[in-house]
Design a protein around this motif. Structure first.
Motif, PDB file in Angstrom:
ATOM      1  N   ARG A 149     -14.505  -3.248  -8.545  1.00 60.37           N
ATOM      2  CA  ARG A 149     -13.981  -2.851  -9.844  1.00 60.37           C
ATOM      3  C   ARG A 149     -14.100  -1.352 -10.099  1.00 60.37           C
ATOM      4  NH1 ARG A 149     -13.962  -6.757 -14.144  1.00 60.37           N
ATOM      5  NH2 ARG A 149     -15.200  -5.340 -15.434  1.00 60.37           N
ATOM      6  N   ASN A 150     -15.163  -0.738  -9.610  1.00 58.95           N
ATOM      7  CA  ASN A 150     -15.442   0.647  -9.978  1.00 58.95           C
ATOM      8  C   ASN A 150     -15.283   1.662  -8.846  1.00 58.95           C
ATOM      9  OD1 ASN A 150     -16.121   0.074 -12.747  1.00 58.95           O
ATOM     10  ND2 ASN A 150     -17.982  -0.884 -11.963  1.00 58.95           N
ATOM     11  N   ILE A 151     -15.016   1.177  -7.640  1.00 60.93           N
ATOM     12  CA  ILE A 151     -14.787   2.095  -6.517  1.00 60.93           C
ATOM     13  C   ILE A 151     -13.441   1.788  -5.852  1.00 60.93           C
ATOM     14  CG2 ILE A 151     -15.600   2.893  -4.267  1.00 60.93           C
ATOM     15  CD1 ILE A 151     -18.449   2.348  -5.189  1.00 60.93           C
ATOM     16  N   ALA A 152     -13.332   0.602  -5.268  1.00 65.47           N
ATOM     17  CA  ALA A 152     -12.143   0.272  -4.477  1.00 65.47           C
ATOM     18  C   ALA A 152     -10.874   0.207  -5.317  1.00 65.47           C
ATOM     19  CB  ALA A 152     -12.368  -1.057  -3.747  1.00 65.47           C
ATOM     20  N   ALA A 153     -10.910  -0.524  -6.422  1.00 66.39           N
ATOM     21  CA  ALA A 153      -9.699  -0.713  -7.225  1.00 66.39           C
ATOM     22  C   ALA A 153      -9.185   0.588  -7.838  1.00 66.39           C
ATOM     23  CB  ALA A 153      -9.940  -1.768  -8.302  1.00 66.39           C
ATOM     24  N   PRO A 154     -10.029   1.392  -8.507  1.00 73.57           N
ATOM     25  CA  PRO A 154      -9.507   2.645  -9.066  1.00 73.57           C
ATOM     26  C   PRO A 154      -8.920   3.578  -8.007  1.00 73.57           C
ATOM     27  CG  PRO A 154     -11.626   2.107 -10.058  1.00 73.57           C
ATOM     28  CD  PRO A 154     -11.431   1.156  -8.919  1.00 73.57           C
ATOM     29  N   GLN A 155      -9.566   3.664  -6.853  1.00 73.63           N
ATOM     30  CA  GLN A 155      -9.050   4.529  -5.795  1.00 73.63           C
ATOM     31  C   GLN A 155      -7.751   3.979  -5.215  1.00 73.63           C
ATOM     32  OE1 GLN A 155     -11.952   5.637  -2.830  1.00 73.63           O
ATOM     33  NE2 GLN A 155     -13.560   5.961  -4.347  1.00 73.63           N
ATOM     34  N   ASN A 156      -7.655   2.668  -5.153  1.00 77.02           N
ATOM     35  CA  ASN A 156      -6.446   2.044  -4.629  1.00 77.02           C
ATOM     36  C   ASN A 156      -5.266   2.275  -5.559  1.00 77.02           C
ATOM     37  OD1 ASN A 156      -5.051   0.624  -2.668  1.00 77.02           O
ATOM     38  ND2 ASN A 156      -5.475  -1.361  -3.596  1.00 77.02           N
ATOM     39  N   VAL A 157      -5.498   2.136  -6.864  1.00 74.13           N
ATOM     40  CA  VAL A 157      -4.444   2.401  -7.840  1.00 74.13           C
ATOM     41  C   VAL A 157      -4.005   3.860  -7.754  1.00 74.13           C
ATOM     42  CG1 VAL A 157      -3.947   2.623 -10.301  1.00 74.13           C
ATOM     43  CG2 VAL A 157      -5.062   0.572  -9.457  1.00 74.13           C
ATOM     44  N   ALA A 158      -4.966   4.755  -7.630  1.00 71.81           N
ATOM     45  CA  ALA A 158      -4.670   6.183  -7.632  1.00 71.81           C
ATOM     46  C   ALA A 158      -3.775   6.602  -6.465  1.00 71.81           C
ATOM     47  CB  ALA A 158      -5.971   6.975  -7.611  1.00 71.81           C
ATOM     48  N   ARG A 159      -3.842   5.863  -5.348  1.00 74.53           N
ATOM     49  CA  ARG A 159      -3.035   6.252  -4.188  1.00 74.53           C
ATOM     50  C   ARG A 159      -1.602   5.728  -4.272  1.00 74.53           C
ATOM     51  NH1 ARG A 159      -2.529   2.709   0.386  1.00 74.53           N
ATOM     52  NH2 ARG A 159      -3.526   0.691   0.054  1.00 74.53           N
ATOM     53  N   HIS A 160      -1.302   4.887  -5.277  1.00 73.69           N
ATOM     54  CA  HIS A 160       0.048   4.367  -5.453  1.00 73.69           C
ATOM     55  C   HIS A 160       0.730   5.115  -6.603  1.00 73.69           C
ATOM     56  CE1 HIS A 160      -1.670   0.957  -3.161  1.00 73.69           C
ATOM     57  NE2 HIS A 160      -0.441   0.868  -2.708  1.00 73.69           N
TER      58      HIS A 160
END
Length: 209
Positions: A149-160
């Motif tokens: 929730r606080n590492i993988a998901a935000p970074q994943n959204v940011a790359r799209h």
């Protein structure tokens, strides 16, 4: 971090085949070796920065031995890609990454947007090959969920490009209702059944998100 050998032992007790790789390049070699042994007719994959880092996706797109269902091919309409993702559920070997690994109980964790990555992991393909760096290791299941929730998901959204969620701005989960929310479906694998259907390649370096 806990002794890696103990983590591997715990995962193997849960039925996962676990292989160690010193880096992403070696992980790519191991995947190609596994495919040569499995001899799948059809291969597909779920989006994973760790998997891309191994070089396997570029290799699959250029080889002719296995039929690849490419669910992220550039220039293909989204409707067609969705149909390919349905077909991928019944491929022979499916490749992807892992969002988090709980070392205390040897469980694997994901959050997904539409389920095309987690459904084939849970059921369908005869074989599943996962790639994960040691940065995915956390202690408990609660830590795994927090990491996603606080590492993988935000970074994943940011790359799209074009995806608008609160976490893309703040870097932490807001349990939002955004149409672009990617944390919709959760998968936890406590055990692997049948035994060793899933191969986890644990890379001894940080890899992916």
């Amino acid at each position: 971090m806990e002794d890696l050998s103990k983590v591997v032992e715990r995962l193997r007790r849960n039925g996962f085949e676990v292989l160690l790789a010193e880096n992403a390049a070696r992980a790519g070699e191991i995947i190609r070796e596994k495919l040569a042994l499995q001899q799948p007719e059809v291969v597909s994959f779920g989006d994973s920065m760790s998997l891309y880092a191994t070089g396997v996706i570029d290799w699959l797109r250029n080889q002719t031995e296995y039929r690849l269902i490419d669910t992220f091919e550039k220039g293909v309409r989204f409707r067609e890609l969705i149909e390919r993702r349905r077909q991928a559920i019944l491929c022979d070997t499916f490749l992807t990454g892992v969002n988090a690994i709980s070392t205390s109980d040897g469980s694997l964790h994901w959050l997904d947007m539409i389920g095309n990555r987690i459904v084939p992991v849970a059921f369908g393909p005869k074989h599943v090959i996962l790639v994960a760096g040691v940065n995915k290791l956390v202690e408990t299941q609660e830590d795994a969920y927090a990491r996603i929730r606080n590492i993988a998901a935000p970074q994943n959204v940011a790359r799209h490009e074009g995806m608008k969620t609160p976490c893309a701005v703040t870097g932490r989960c807001h349990d939002c209702s955004s149409p672009d929310r990617i944390c919709n479906e959760r998968l936890i694998l406590h055990k692997c059944h049948p035994k060793e259907r899933i191969t986890l390649i644990l890379v001894e370096e940080n890899l992916g998100l």
